[in-house]
Design a protein around this motif. Structure first.
Motif, PDB file in Angstrom:
ATOM      1  N   LEU A 153      44.108 -37.511   9.193  1.00 12.66           N
ATOM      2  CA  LEU A 153      43.860 -37.827   7.469  1.00 12.66           C
ATOM      3  C   LEU A 153      43.997 -36.916   6.306  1.00 12.66           C
ATOM      4  N   LYS A 154      44.805 -37.055   5.686  1.00  8.07           N
ATOM      5  CA  LYS A 154      45.387 -36.570   4.283  1.00  8.07           C
ATOM      6  C   LYS A 154      44.279 -35.961   3.460  1.00  8.07           C
ATOM      7  N   SER A 155      44.814 -34.914   3.178  1.00  8.16           N
ATOM      8  CA  SER A 155      43.914 -34.175   1.996  1.00  8.16           C
ATOM      9  C   SER A 155      42.852 -34.623   0.973  1.00  8.16           C
ATOM     10  N   TRP A 156      43.634 -35.454   0.723  1.00  2.14           N
ATOM     11  CA  TRP A 156      42.888 -36.057  -0.449  1.00  2.14           C
ATOM     12  C   TRP A 156      41.639 -37.237  -0.160  1.00  2.14           C
ATOM     13  N   GLU A 157      42.327 -38.551   0.892  1.00  2.00           N
ATOM     14  CA  GLU A 157      42.220 -39.070   1.826  1.00  2.00           C
ATOM     15  C   GLU A 157      40.120 -38.456   2.088  1.00  2.00           C
ATOM     16  N   ASN A 158      39.814 -36.702   2.288  1.00  2.00           N
ATOM     17  CA  ASN A 158      38.422 -36.542   2.318  1.00  2.00           C
ATOM     18  C   ASN A 158      38.278 -35.311   1.643  1.00  2.00           C
ATOM     19  N   PHE A 159      38.713 -35.375   0.165  1.00  2.00           N
ATOM     20  CA  PHE A 159      38.416 -34.247   0.008  1.00  2.00           C
ATOM     21  C   PHE A 159      36.946 -34.092  -0.444  1.00  2.00           C
ATOM     22  N   TYR A 160      36.454 -35.307  -0.400  1.00  2.00           N
ATOM     23  CA  TYR A 160      34.317 -35.228  -0.966  1.00  2.00           C
ATOM     24  C   TYR A 160      34.158 -34.433   0.049  1.00  2.00           C
ATOM     25  N   THR A 161      34.518 -35.333   1.610  1.00  2.00           N
ATOM     26  CA  THR A 161      33.909 -34.101   2.657  1.00  2.00           C
ATOM     27  C   THR A 161      34.365 -32.663   2.277  1.00  2.00           C
ATOM     28  N   ARG A 162      35.725 -31.688   2.624  1.00  2.00           N
ATOM     29  CA  ARG A 162      36.196 -30.751   2.595  1.00  2.00           C
ATOM     30  C   ARG A 162      35.294 -29.753   0.936  1.00  2.00           C
ATOM     31  N   ARG A 163      35.108 -30.549  -0.237  1.00  2.00           N
ATOM     32  CA  ARG A 163      34.902 -30.169  -0.580  1.00  2.00           C
ATOM     33  C   ARG A 163      33.647 -29.897  -1.356  1.00  2.00           C
ATOM     34  N   LEU A 164      33.606 -31.059  -0.978  1.00  2.00           N
ATOM     35  CA  LEU A 164      31.393 -31.253  -1.741  1.00  2.00           C
ATOM     36  C   LEU A 164      30.891 -30.740  -1.135  1.00  2.00           C
ATOM     37  N   TYR A 165      31.246 -31.931   0.527  1.00  2.00           N
ATOM     38  CA  TYR A 165      30.003 -31.492   1.741  1.00  2.00           C
ATOM     39  C   TYR A 165      30.053 -30.145   2.400  1.00  2.00           C
ATOM     40  N   HIS A 166      30.936 -29.737   2.662  1.00  2.00           N
ATOM     41  CA  HIS A 166      31.336 -28.899   3.658  1.00  2.00           C
ATOM     42  C   HIS A 166      30.420 -27.606   3.115  1.00  2.00           C
ATOM     43  N   ARG A 167      30.004 -27.878   1.739  1.00  2.00           N
ATOM     44  CA  ARG A 167      29.420 -26.530   1.406  1.00  2.00           C
ATOM     45  C   ARG A 167      28.358 -26.777   1.229  1.00  2.00           C
ATOM     46  N   ILE A 168      27.325 -27.523   1.133  1.00  2.00           N
ATOM     47  CA  ILE A 168      26.213 -27.630   2.127  1.00  2.00           C
ATOM     48  C   ILE A 168      25.695 -28.066   3.121  1.00  2.00           C
ATOM     49  N   GLN A 169      26.657 -28.568   4.367  1.00  2.00           N
ATOM     50  CA  GLN A 169      26.224 -29.066   4.877  1.00  2.00           C
ATOM     51  C   GLN A 169      25.135 -28.442   6.134  1.00  2.00           C
ATOM     52  N   ASP A 170      24.803 -27.384   5.442  1.00  2.00           N
ATOM     53  CA  ASP A 170      22.987 -26.814   5.762  1.00  2.00           C
ATOM     54  C   ASP A 170      22.094 -27.014   5.747  1.00  2.00           C
ATOM     55  N   CYS A 171      22.699 -27.299   5.307  1.00  2.00           N
ATOM     56  CA  CYS A 171      21.091 -28.824   4.711  1.00  2.00           C
ATOM     57  C   CYS A 171      21.161 -29.776   5.030  1.00  2.00           C
ATOM     58  N   PHE A 172      21.889 -30.370   6.608  1.00  2.00           N
ATOM     59  CA  PHE A 172      22.181 -31.325   7.020  1.00  2.00           C
ATOM     60  C   PHE A 172      22.450 -30.917   8.723  1.00  2.00           C
ATOM     61  N   ASN A 173      21.736 -32.113   9.847  1.00  2.00           N
ATOM     62  CA  ASN A 173      22.250 -32.052  10.964  1.00  2.00           C
ATOM     63  C   ASN A 173      21.603 -30.614  11.091  1.00  2.00           C
ATOM     64  N   ARG A 174      20.436 -30.448  10.900  1.00  2.00           N
ATOM     65  CA  ARG A 174      19.992 -29.572  11.241  1.00  2.00           C
ATOM     66  C   ARG A 174      19.237 -30.129  12.872  1.00  2.00           C
ATOM     67  N   PRO A 175      19.502 -28.723  14.145  1.00  2.00           N
ATOM     68  CA  PRO A 175      18.651 -28.950  15.074  1.00  2.00           C
ATOM     69  C   PRO A 175      17.682 -28.835  14.928  1.00  2.00           C
ATOM     70  N   VAL A 176      17.177 -29.090  16.919  1.00  2.00           N
ATOM     71  CA  VAL A 176      15.632 -29.115  16.385  1.00  2.00           C
ATOM     72  C   VAL A 176      16.015 -29.319  18.332  1.00  2.00           C
ATOM     73  N   GLY A 177      14.711 -27.264  17.838  1.00  2.00           N
ATOM     74  CA  GLY A 177      13.890 -27.786  19.579  1.00  2.00           C
ATOM     75  C   GLY A 177      12.352 -27.713  19.951  1.00  2.00           C
TER      76      GLY A 177
END
Length: 605
Positions: A153-177
């Motif tokens: 993946l080139k840096s400009w191809e996954n810009f949204y994932t790196r610079r926007l999504y990663h900053r708030i990914q604690d709000c997603f994919n929360r594991p449940v026990g």
């Protein structure tokens, strides 16, 4: 016909009070002036006889009969929403009679949303530039591939994932026990990050993780730090995750002991179990179709069935907001695709008339076949399909109708038979009915119900049938048992109560959220309630503040929704109580004030 009235015998009527009899007589348009109890029973009995010859369980229900059915649902029982019953029914009736206008984003919200994305994107590019040119380390820059290997993946191809999504990914994919039902507070496992949310790690006391416990936290036997939360985000519509031990356990565990967990083969080879055929016959009977085909994944039911039904020379006309599984199936089919405005029968009419007149591009030959694809409930909108009008248009032009009932089957209509029953459309007027078992039935997989020749064709042509592993017999039994509960074939009224509770909980939650001044999308009687956040910064803020207060909610941003339309999505269950919802609503109101979300009252929120 009055459904409640038709189903009651004389002996049942005599057990009701005079007030209840008068209420039933009013809904049946029977004059009550001067009538005693015996007279009321006699008049209602005669009315019931007059309506007894009407169509059966799969017949269309008029909006009037739906109102009667719901108004009489609690006769002789304690109504948990008795103090707001009239208002709830009025709001539901208004929503059914005319789709409410969608709340529009305010000018201030639109400007601040664009500004928020502009700041995030500008600073992201600046950091990328300086990080690369000055060789400064950054946790968000793509790692350099080893020598001789092209970057995946080139840096400009996954810009949204790196610079926007990663900053708030604690709000997603929360594991449940543990369990994730509505009645018990589910355990959400806490996570920590040491690199600004790029990577997340389980917070475990035994491994030495430093974590400050809050009022909703506890430590489980494995040492994991968990947060007890009210589940407002799962598809546990009928609450089978809550009372599984009482409703499904015996049948399902019997199959676990007697049958394989997996058939380890596609259906067309040696992967067809007796329970597959039993389930298919049950689905067909439930929906009033000749036969059905069950597959092992809901998404793939659309993605593999659509390419089997249409191909080159065919035309798919798809609702603008159809689910990505329909989009994936349509693109894979090779058929031409046209879009009509969301839920607009008038625009569908225009698109169909133009497609038929103009024919195929270049050659202008007629299309081999045309199929219109819609959903019963749109999962990101909380809105049900304008099915009656759309079917009318399709019949006018003689084209096929494909209805995705992933979210509506088991959750809509007096008997849970989905959008057709709710909107008063005969299932015979819908050529292909698709649905999933992951929502109302507490299982997995999906189905296609149609005429016998269509199902026979799909069994040997659909990739989901000829290549994919078949549905687990254990899951088949779970779904069969859930169907029997819903249909009342377990000799209880549990299914009826579940359907009633789901509708009441959903309407109460929607009413209260709207009264707060929040922008709430969708219709009454839908269990999905999207609340608009708009600004990207509010996605994380809303999720984190709700989580802090013990509420597990789902937040949705671009690209799942348009860039301006970020939202939180509440999914209500029959397992919730009014006390659960009231407690959640108090906390949601606190967060709405904190995040400035009351756009219904103020342009500034």
């Amino acid at each position: 016909p009055n459904i409640r009235l038709r189903s009651m015998a004389d002996s049942d009527l005599s057990k009701l009070t005079v007030a209840e009899l008068r209420k039933m007589a009013k809904t049946a348009n029977i004059p009550t002036t001067g009538l005693r109890k015996a007279d009321l029973v006699e008049a209602l009995s005669e009315a019931a006889e007059e309506t007894s010859g009407s169509s059966g369980q799969n017949s269309p229900s008029s909006f009037a009969s739906l109102s009667d059915h719901y108004a009489n649902a609690y006769l002789g029982e304690v109504d948990p929403y008795g103090d707001v019953r009239d208002k709830l029914e009025a709001l539901s009736r208004e929503s059914r009679e005319g789709h409410p206008p969608e709340p529009q984003i305010t000018l201030v919200a639109a400007l601040t949303t664009y500004l928020g994305y502009a700041v995030l994107i500008a600073f992201g590019h600046l950091r990328d530039f300086f990080g690369l040119t000055l060789s400064l380390g950054s946790r968000y820059i793509s790692p350099t591939p080893r020598e001789g290997v092209a970057p995946l993946l080139k840096s400009w191809e996954n810009f949204y994932t790196r610079r926007l999504y990663h900053r708030i990914q604690d709000c997603f994919n929360r594991p449940v026990g543990g369990g994730s039902g509505a009645k018990c507070r589910m355990k959400v496992i806490e996570r920590v990050s040491h690199d600004g949310n790029k990577t997340m790690h389980i917070a475990n006391k035994k491994s030495g993780t430093t974590f400050r416990l809050g009022s909703h936290n506890e430590v489980d036997d494995a040492g994991d730090v968990v947060r007890r939360c009210l589940n407002l985000g799962s598809y546990n519509y009928l609450g089978f995750a809550d009372d599984w031990n009482e409703t499904c356990e015996e049948d399902v565990l019997r199959v676990v002991r007697e049958s394989p967990v997996s058939c380890s083969s596609p259906r067309v080879e040696v992967g067809t179990h007796a329970l597959h055929r039993e389930l298919e016959k049950l689905v067909a009977r439930f929906l009033g179709k000749e036969d059905a085909l069950v597959l092992n994944m809901g998404f793939n039911t659309n993605a593999t069935t659509i390419p089997s039904l249409v191909g080159k020379g065919d035309l798919i006309i798809s609702d603008a907001l159809n689910h990505t599984s329909i989009v994936a199936g349509a693109r894979a089919s090779g058929a031409a695709i046209r879009i009509f405005k969301h839920n607009s029968a008038s625009d569908l009419d225009k698109v169909l008339s133009e497609a038929i007149v103009m024919g195929m591009p270049r050659t202008r030959r007629p299309w081999r076949k045309i199929i219109v694809m819609v959903e019963g409930i749109y999962s990101m909108e909380g809105e049900y399909c304008n099915l009656r009008s759309i079917v009318t248009v399709c019949k006018k032009y003689g084209v096929y109708v494909y209805l995705d009932e992933a979210h509506s089957i088991g959750a809509m209509g007096p008997t849970g038979r989905g959008c057709c029953e709710y909107c008063g459309v005969d299932t015979k007027d819908v050529d292909v009915l698709m649905g999933t078992f992951t929502k109302s039935f507490g299982g997995m997989g999906g189905y296609i119900a149609a005429d016998q020749d269509v199902i026979d064709y799909l069994r040997t042509k659909c990739a989901g049938s000829i290549f994919h592993n078949s549905l687990s017999p254990v899951v088949c039994q779970q779904i069969i048992t859930a169907f029997k509960v819903i249909m009342g074939e377990d000799n209880t009224d549990t299914g009826k109560k579940k359907l009633r509770a789901l509708r009441d909980n959903s309407n109460y939650m929607r009413m209260r959220l709207s009264e707060m001044g929040l922008h709430v999308l969708g219709n009454y009687d839908s269990p999905i309630m999207p609340v608009m956040l708009y600004n990207p910064t509010k996605i994380a803020a809303f999720s984190r503040e709700c989580f802090k207060r013990g509420l597990a909610v789902v937040v949705v941003g671009f690209p799942a929704v348009p860039i301006l339309m970020s939202r939180a999505r509440f999914c209500v269950s029959a397992g919730h109580t009014r006390e659960d919802l009231d407690d959640a609503l108090v906390k949601i109101e606190e967060v709405a004030d904190l995040c400035k979300l009351r756009y219904g009252r103020s342009t500034f929120g």
